[in-house]
Design a protein around this motif. Sequence first.
Motif, mmCIF file in Angstrom:
data_model
loop_
_atom_site.group_PDB
_atom_site.id
_atom_site.type_symbol
_atom_site.label_atom_id
_atom_site.label_comp_id
_atom_site.label_asym_id
_atom_site.label_seq_id
_atom_site.Cartn_x
_atom_site.Cartn_y
_atom_site.Cartn_z
ATOM 1 N N ARG A 169 0.856 -1.185 0.000
ATOM 2 C CA ARG A 169 0.000 0.000 0.000
ATOM 3 C C ARG A 169 0.896 1.240 0.000
ATOM 4 O O ARG A 169 1.843 1.336 0.772
ATOM 5 C CB ARG A 169 -0.914 0.023 1.215
ATOM 6 N N LEU A 170 0.587 2.185 -0.877
ATOM 7 C CA LEU A 170 1.399 3.391 -1.007
ATOM 8 C C LEU A 170 0.591 4.613 -0.594
ATOM 9 O O LEU A 170 -0.545 4.798 -1.016
ATOM 10 C CB LEU A 170 1.874 3.558 -2.460
ATOM 11 N N PHE A 171 1.222 5.462 0.222
ATOM 12 C CA PHE A 171 0.619 6.714 0.659
ATOM 13 C C PHE A 171 1.551 7.862 0.282
ATOM 14 O O PHE A 171 2.776 7.746 0.391
ATOM 15 C CB PHE A 171 0.387 6.718 2.170
ATOM 16 N N GLU A 172 0.951 8.966 -0.155
ATOM 17 C CA GLU A 172 1.714 10.172 -0.448
ATOM 18 C C GLU A 172 1.355 11.230 0.579
ATOM 19 O O GLU A 172 0.173 11.430 0.905
ATOM 20 C CB GLU A 172 1.400 10.688 -1.853
ATOM 21 N N GLY A 173 2.367 11.882 1.125
ATOM 22 C CA GLY A 173 2.134 12.860 2.178
ATOM 23 C C GLY A 173 2.585 14.244 1.783
ATOM 24 O O GLY A 173 3.587 14.419 1.083
ATOM 25 N N ASP A 174 1.804 15.234 2.242
ATOM 26 C CA ASP A 174 2.198 16.639 2.102
ATOM 27 C C ASP A 174 1.759 17.353 3.370
ATOM 28 O O ASP A 174 1.506 16.712 4.400
ATOM 29 C CB ASP A 174 1.588 17.265 0.843
ATOM 30 N N GLY A 175 1.642 18.643 3.323
ATOM 31 C CA GLY A 175 1.297 19.402 4.521
ATOM 32 C C GLY A 175 -0.081 19.110 5.072
ATOM 33 O O GLY A 175 -0.374 19.423 6.234
ATOM 34 N N SER A 176 -0.943 18.484 4.268
ATOM 35 C CA SER A 176 -2.317 18.228 4.716
ATOM 36 C C SER A 176 -2.535 16.809 5.218
ATOM 37 O O SER A 176 -3.641 16.464 5.624
ATOM 38 C CB SER A 176 -3.290 18.512 3.571
ATOM 39 N N GLY A 177 -1.493 15.969 5.191
ATOM 40 C CA GLY A 177 -1.635 14.600 5.690
ATOM 41 C C GLY A 177 -1.284 13.575 4.633
ATOM 42 O O GLY A 177 -0.712 13.890 3.584
ATOM 43 N N TRP A 178 -1.658 12.314 4.913
ATOM 44 C CA TRP A 178 -1.352 11.203 4.015
ATOM 45 C C TRP A 178 -2.597 10.815 3.219
ATOM 46 O O TRP A 178 -3.693 10.742 3.777
ATOM 47 C CB TRP A 178 -0.875 9.993 4.800
ATOM 48 N N ARG A 179 -2.418 10.535 1.937
ATOM 49 C CA ARG A 179 -3.521 10.019 1.109
ATOM 50 C C ARG A 179 -3.026 8.771 0.396
ATOM 51 O O ARG A 179 -1.880 8.707 -0.061
ATOM 52 C CB ARG A 179 -3.996 11.060 0.097
ATOM 53 N N GLU A 180 -3.894 7.754 0.297
ATOM 54 C CA GLU A 180 -3.483 6.527 -0.374
ATOM 55 C C GLU A 180 -3.477 6.726 -1.875
ATOM 56 O O GLU A 180 -4.388 7.332 -2.450
ATOM 57 C CB GLU A 180 -4.381 5.361 0.013
ATOM 58 N N VAL A 181 -2.452 6.202 -2.512
ATOM 59 C CA VAL A 181 -2.294 6.318 -3.956
ATOM 60 C C VAL A 181 -2.883 5.083 -4.630
ATOM 61 O O VAL A 181 -2.588 3.950 -4.248
ATOM 62 C CB VAL A 181 -0.794 6.440 -4.323
ATOM 63 N N THR A 182 -3.716 5.304 -5.630
ATOM 64 C CA THR A 182 -4.273 4.199 -6.413
ATOM 65 C C THR A 182 -3.235 3.751 -7.428
ATOM 66 O O THR A 182 -2.712 4.556 -8.210
ATOM 67 C CB THR A 182 -5.552 4.633 -7.138
ATOM 68 N N LEU A 183 -2.924 2.467 -7.400
ATOM 69 C CA LEU A 183 -1.881 1.921 -8.262
ATOM 70 C C LEU A 183 -2.505 1.087 -9.372
ATOM 71 O O LEU A 183 -3.374 0.249 -9.118
ATOM 72 C CB LEU A 183 -0.925 1.053 -7.438
#
Length: 308
Positions: free
Chosen positions: A251-265
Amino acid sequence: MNQQVIRLGIIGLGAMGSEMLGIATGHPEFETVLTADPVRLAPDGVPHTPDAQRVIDHPDIDAVYIASPPSTHAGYAVQAMKAGKAVFCEKPLAIDLDEGAEMVSVAAELGSVNALNFVLSDRAAAVEVGRALRAGEAGTVLGVEVRLLFPEWPRAFQRAAGWVAGREQGGFLREVASHFLFLTDRLLGPLTRSHAQITYGPAAETAADVLLTAADAVPVRVSGQVAAGPESYEWTLYGSRASYRITEWGRLFEGDGSGWREVTLDGPRGDEQTRLTEFARAVRGEQTTLADFSAGLRVQRLIEGFHL
């Protein structure tokens, strides 16, 4: 080697060997000619011997998959390469550093097809992180962190393999952390150890805190623990623009200043089936995503260095 079907021999029928046998049996590019294990038997209809040497010496075998205990990898792999066979080996590459170096040397000298089965070599989440890094989407890489937790060691599916629990060949650094060190090495370049604090139980390690440095002085921290809590696997790359976290092996998550979101692969997740297909590509002389013995040796040197 351009023939359509690759004639395969399998050495070792533990958890990984049995899984790969099942996959190879239904794979259109492989024919399983002979399996070897001194204790476990192959399923009915699959040719079997207790003697691994018969797989290595078999004149009709083109490639050998090695899933026996790590201390045997070098001996089998070197003999198989000298017999003209391609070799696909489970990690770790070896336990003895001189043996690991010999595997790399013989493969280079003979031009042998060689590959090591690191899970993250073709896992979709890892491939996507690599793409994002090449595209500059992470910005400056600031660090990598690996966090592992095991409520018990060895894990349930490995209990039958007694060596996994031991300090000589097993432990979670060799069995698990090596996958994430390989990925970090592939993405950021060779790693250098700065610090390693290892705590041992009656056999293998029960805790590890390791600090390494990747290219451009990027810090890499690995922490592992055998303790109460949910089993967890987490690899995080921190960037100045975006950070990326792989959990649960895929499972891959991308994070920025607003938190983590899961990336659809998209596409295949990456598993033993896809890596066996990649091995077929390597045997045919095509480019492949698989790790080679040289990558395995870099990881082996790190892991064995932790235990000094």
